[in-house]
Design an enzyme around this catalytic site. Sequence first.
Site, PDB file in Angstrom:
ATOM      1  N   GLU A  63      -3.697   6.077   0.008  1.00  0.00           N
ATOM      2  CA  GLU A  63      -4.781   6.404  -0.913  1.00  0.00           C
ATOM      3  C   GLU A  63      -6.024   6.853  -0.153  1.00  0.00           C
ATOM      4  OE1 GLU A  63      -5.093   2.566  -2.838  1.00  0.00           O
ATOM      5  OE2 GLU A  63      -6.672   1.928  -1.466  1.00  0.00           O
ATOM      6  N   HIS A  69     -14.639   1.489   4.241  1.00  0.00           N
ATOM      7  CA  HIS A  69     -14.463   0.059   4.436  1.00  0.00           C
ATOM      8  C   HIS A  69     -14.044  -0.234   5.866  1.00  0.00           C
ATOM      9  CE1 HIS A  69     -10.036   0.246   3.156  1.00  0.00           C
ATOM     10  NE2 HIS A  69     -10.534   1.306   2.578  1.00  0.00           N
ATOM     11  N   HIS A 103      -5.398   6.794   3.936  1.00  0.00           N
ATOM     12  CA  HIS A 103      -5.106   5.635   4.779  1.00  0.00           C
ATOM     13  C   HIS A 103      -3.987   4.798   4.167  1.00  0.00           C
ATOM     14  CE1 HIS A 103      -8.255   4.408   1.959  1.00  0.00           C
ATOM     15  NE2 HIS A 103      -7.753   3.180   2.016  1.00  0.00           N
ATOM     16  N   CYS A 117     -10.558  -7.293   4.964  1.00  0.00           N
ATOM     17  CA  CYS A 117     -11.113  -6.005   4.548  1.00  0.00           C
ATOM     18  C   CYS A 117     -12.485  -6.260   3.947  1.00  0.00           C
ATOM     19  CB  CYS A 117     -10.187  -5.357   3.520  1.00  0.00           C
ATOM     20  SG  CYS A 117     -10.823  -3.807   2.849  1.00  0.00           S
TER      21      CYS A 117
END
Length: 149
Positions: A63, A69, A103, A117
Amino acid sequence: MADQPVRKALPGFRWEAVELLAYKAEGAAPFKDVTRQRLFASAELGCELRYFEVAAGGHSTLERHEHAHAVMILRGRGRCLVDGRVSAVGPHDLIHIPAWCWHQFRADAGEPLGFLCMVNAERDRPQLPTATDLDALKADPVVADFLGS
């Protein structure tokens, strides 16, 4: 989540008072054997800290999205695709995922891949690749091999 200042670690990469959640709704996007835990959320800081675990041989969704992030691998080994580059990853590796880059994380066959994350509390929804996007990604043989083509 701010009401409990310390959440003790539990065996198996779990934490006190933290629910084990599905990664995404089944059928919402292609992935295999992933769970998530929301460890921390703060309106004051505008972020969330989440722990994802990809079972041995599993993978997250391929996606991209507007928000960036950061990821830190805590356990296991695997590979990640970030912005057209495939990299081997292992414990304590840091991965920056810029906005709008494709990614995905894949766990090695023999062990789970667990990672923290850090992400914006308010963020856009992920975009899945179109057939044209996949063709462009798979033009690189290393990426095609990573994606299993």
